[in-house]
Design an enzyme around this catalytic site. Structure first.
Site, PDB file in Angstrom:
ATOM      1  N   GLU A 166       0.887  -1.215   0.105  1.00  0.00           N
ATOM      2  CA  GLU A 166       0.134   0.031   0.107  1.00  0.00           C
ATOM      3  C   GLU A 166       0.942   1.095  -0.119  1.00  0.00           C
ATOM      4  OE1 GLU A 166      -2.591   1.456  -0.597  1.00  0.00           O
ATOM      5  OE2 GLU A 166      -3.844   1.612   1.147  1.00  0.00           O
ATOM      6  N   ASP A 167       0.188   2.473  -0.622  1.00  0.00           N
ATOM      7  CA  ASP A 167       0.969   3.592  -0.595  1.00  0.00           C
ATOM      8  C   ASP A 167       1.140   4.195   0.888  1.00  0.00           C
ATOM      9  OD1 ASP A 167      -1.569   4.124  -0.791  1.00  0.00           O
ATOM     10  OD2 ASP A 167      -1.252   5.674  -2.439  1.00  0.00           O
ATOM     11  N   ASP A 170      -3.209   6.337   6.465  1.00  0.00           N
ATOM     12  CA  ASP A 170      -3.621   7.590   6.787  1.00  0.00           C
ATOM     13  C   ASP A 170      -4.560   7.606   7.915  1.00  0.00           C
ATOM     14  OD1 ASP A 170      -4.894  10.448   6.793  1.00  0.00           O
ATOM     15  OD2 ASP A 170      -4.125  10.793   4.974  1.00  0.00           O
ATOM     16  N   PHE A 219      -1.081  16.603   3.499  1.00  0.00           N
ATOM     17  CA  PHE A 219      -1.571  15.973   2.122  1.00  0.00           C
ATOM     18  C   PHE A 219      -0.374  15.708   1.110  1.00  0.00           C
ATOM     19  CE2 PHE A 219      -3.966  14.442  -1.851  1.00  0.00           C
ATOM     20  CZ  PHE A 219      -4.547  13.692  -1.278  1.00  0.00           C
ATOM     21  N   ARG A 232       0.505  11.512 -10.027  1.00  0.00           N
ATOM     22  CA  ARG A 232       1.078  10.030  -9.710  1.00  0.00           C
ATOM     23  C   ARG A 232       2.294  10.044 -10.632  1.00  0.00           C
ATOM     24  NH1 ARG A 232      -2.805   6.865  -7.602  1.00  0.00           N
ATOM     25  NH2 ARG A 232      -5.081   7.270  -7.880  1.00  0.00           N
TER      26      ARG A 232
HETATM   27  N1  HPA Z   1      -2.092  11.787  -0.277  1.00  0.00           N
HETATM   28  C1  HPA Z   1      -2.677  10.995  -1.306  1.00  0.00           C
HETATM   29  N2  HPA Z   1      -3.397  10.015  -0.962  1.00  0.00           N
HETATM   30  C2  HPA Z   1      -3.619   9.842   0.297  1.00  0.00           C
HETATM   31  C3  HPA Z   1      -3.344  10.505   1.366  1.00  0.00           C
HETATM   32  C4  HPA Z   1      -2.342  11.406   1.109  1.00  0.00           C
HETATM   33  O1  HPA Z   1      -1.951  12.355   2.077  1.00  0.00           O
HETATM   34  N3  HPA Z   1      -3.857   9.977   2.410  1.00  0.00           N
HETATM   35  C5  HPA Z   1      -4.853   8.954   1.940  1.00  0.00           C
HETATM   36  N4  HPA Z   1      -4.627   8.999   0.592  1.00  0.00           N
HETATM   37 MG    MG Z   2      -5.332   7.676  -3.626  1.00  0.00          MG
END
Ligand code: HPA
Ligand code: MG
Length: 253
Positions: A166-167, A170, A219, A232
């Site tokens: 996962e990226d 949050d 963010f 992206r």
């Molecule tokens: N950035 C991009 N995508 C996200 C973030 C963020 O800070 N938090 C959850 N999804």
């Molecule tokens: Mg996203």
């Protein structure tokens, strides 16, 4: 001495023995039994670098407040995460489940590292298969609080050691709902590798198992992290500014 202090730690800071029962608790950080996770690199708000110091895509330059984590730092950190993953699973075939779309850059670079271990170690490397899953809980810069999952035949997860890639964790909404959903399909284990984790009061308490960086409550965009699908295609992880929020509020035109 606490349990974790009693664990043997090697020169790279990793515990030498791990056992990992799965848990389906949706909102609590999952524990490894006696073994705690390795903590991510702490990135402070004051670590933001000025735009003048790095190359940025011209189509985003005016929309970026600062660089938080450079592409080089990301790649170096992923090498260590791959090393930690290899040590944890050594010899076990794992099933990487890339969470689209945000996790795809991290997934690609992590794969490269794991494949390289195949070449240079006779044993203790980690064979892997992979698949992709789509999970969406964000709309713009805010969490919707529910998650929509698609694109994965979950019956195929039975008996597998699944590692979600996962990226960012949050609020933790996505993972705290996705992990129990996968567990219902009978995998041998489910763990989560997340490149980033955000320090936010909105967190539900979910903790990933392998985490690259702990980031401040901003963010962030870049390296496949998006704002309405924009940003992206940028190498560094950056903080968006007001112009960027305005410009891409309805997506990329
Ligand atoms: N950035 C991009 N995508 C996200 C973030 C963020 O800070 N938090 C959850 N999804
Ligand atoms: Mg996203």
């Amino acid at each position: 001495l606490s349990q974790s202090q009693l664990n043997l730690v090697d020169a790279h800071g990793g515990q030498l023995s791990t056992s990992a029962p799965i848990s389906s608790s949706p909102s609590q950080g999952r524990m490894y039994g006696a073994v705690e996770r390795l903590e991510p690199i702490l990135v402070e708000s004051s670590d933001q670098k000025s735009k003048e110091n790095f190359l940025l895509p011209a189509h985003y330059e005016s929309c970026i407040k600062s660089i938080l984590i450079s592409h080089g730092q990301i790649l170096d950190r992923i090498q260590k995460l791959a090393y930690d993953i290899r040590r944890h699973y050594k010899g076990t075939t794992i099933h990487l489940l890339c969470v689209l779309k945000g996790g795809s850059a991290f997934f690609q670079d992590l794969q490269v590292c794991l494949r390289n271990f195949h070449n240079f170690t006779n044993q203790d490397y980690v064979p892997f298969t992979f698949d992709f899953i789509r999970a969406k809980s964000y709309d713009g810069t805010s969490s919707t609080g529910k998650v929509v999952v698609s694109g994965c035949d979950m019956e195929k997860l039975r008996g597998k050691d699944v590692l979600l890639v996962e990226d960012i964790v949050d609020t933790g909404t996505t993972m705290s709902m996705l992990v129990p959903l996968l567990v219902e399909h009978g995998p041998a284990s489910v763990k989560v590798a997340s490149l980033l984790e955000k320090r936010t009061p909105r967190s539900c308490g979910f903790k990933a198992d392998f985490v690259g960086f702990s980031v401040p409550d901003e963010f962030v965009i870049g390296y496949c992290l998006d704002y309405n699908d924009a940003f992206r295609d940028m190498n560094h992880i950056c903080v968006i500014n007001d112009e960027g929020i305005e410009k891409f509020k309805d997506g990329v035109k």
